[in-house]
Motif scaffolding. Structure first.
Motif, PDB file in Angstrom:
ATOM      1  N   TYR A  82      -4.070  -3.090   1.965  1.00  0.00           N
ATOM      2  CA  TYR A  82      -4.685  -2.466   0.809  1.00  0.00           C
ATOM      3  C   TYR A  82      -4.282  -3.208  -0.446  1.00  0.00           C
ATOM      4  O   TYR A  82      -3.264  -3.889  -0.496  1.00  0.00           O
ATOM      5  CB  TYR A  82      -4.332  -0.979   0.717  1.00  0.00           C
ATOM      6  N   GLU A  86     -10.030   8.895   2.995  1.00  0.00           N
ATOM      7  CA  GLU A  86      -9.503   9.470   1.755  1.00  0.00           C
ATOM      8  C   GLU A  86      -8.028   9.842   1.914  1.00  0.00           C
ATOM      9  O   GLU A  86      -7.204   9.568   1.038  1.00  0.00           O
ATOM     10  CB  GLU A  86     -10.308  10.703   1.331  1.00  0.00           C
ATOM     11  N   ALA A 104      -6.018   6.712   2.000  1.00  0.00           N
ATOM     12  CA  ALA A 104      -5.885   6.159   0.650  1.00  0.00           C
ATOM     13  C   ALA A 104      -4.794   6.886  -0.125  1.00  0.00           C
ATOM     14  O   ALA A 104      -4.016   6.267  -0.859  1.00  0.00           O
ATOM     15  CB  ALA A 104      -7.218   6.245  -0.090  1.00  0.00           C
ATOM     16  N   LEU A 159      -7.994   1.823  -5.209  1.00  0.00           N
ATOM     17  CA  LEU A 159      -7.342   1.355  -3.996  1.00  0.00           C
ATOM     18  C   LEU A 159      -8.416   0.900  -3.017  1.00  0.00           C
ATOM     19  O   LEU A 159      -9.377   1.620  -2.769  1.00  0.00           O
ATOM     20  CB  LEU A 159      -6.504   2.488  -3.398  1.00  0.00           C
ATOM     21  N   ILE A 191      -9.137  -0.536   0.818  1.00  0.00           N
ATOM     22  CA  ILE A 191      -8.570  -0.577   2.171  1.00  0.00           C
ATOM     23  C   ILE A 191      -9.314  -1.619   3.005  1.00  0.00           C
ATOM     24  O   ILE A 191     -10.548  -1.621   3.027  1.00  0.00           O
ATOM     25  CB  ILE A 191      -8.668   0.801   2.855  1.00  0.00           C
TER      26      ILE A 191
END
Length: 91
Positions: A5, A35, A38, A60, A62
Motif C-alpha cells: 500500500y 475498506e 484499508a 490509501l 492497495i
C-alpha cells in the motif's frame, strides 16, 4: 498473501511514493472487505511509519502483484490527547 500500500495526499496514485508491505492470510483476505483492510493499513501507517506526522485526510492505495485493487480516502476519527497533573499522594 503479500499486499502493498501507499499513502498519498491526492486520490491518484503517484510514482515515487513509498510502498509498504502488508501480510495477510488468504482466509483473512477473503473475509475482510477492502475498506476494512484499508483501515487496518492506515492504522499501521499511522503507528509504524510516522503517519502521525502526516496531514490527514490522506488517500490509501492497495496493490496486489502491482495491480491497484482500490483507493480509499482515509480520515482520522480522533487523535487522543493526554493531560497530566501531579497526583496528590494523600488521595
Amino acid at each position: 498473501m503479500k499486499l502493498k500500500y501507499s499513502v498519498t495526499p491526492s486520490c491518484k496514485p503517484a510514482p515515487g511514493y513509498m510502498l509498504y508491505d502488508y501480510e495477510i492470510g488468504e482466509a483473512e483476505f477473503e473475509y475482510f472487505s477492502l475498506e476494512s483492510l484499508a483501515e487496518e493499513m492506515a492504522l499501521e501507517y499511522y503507528t509504524d511509519h510516522d503517519g502521525w506526522e502526516s496531514t490527514w485526510p490522506m488517500h490509501l492505495h492497495i496493490y496486489q502483484d502491482d495491480q491497484l485493487l482500490g483507493t480509499f480516502k482515509m480520515e482520522i476519527d480522533y487523535d487522543p490527547t493526554f493531560t497530566a497533573t501531579e497526583a496528590d499522594p494523600e488521595q
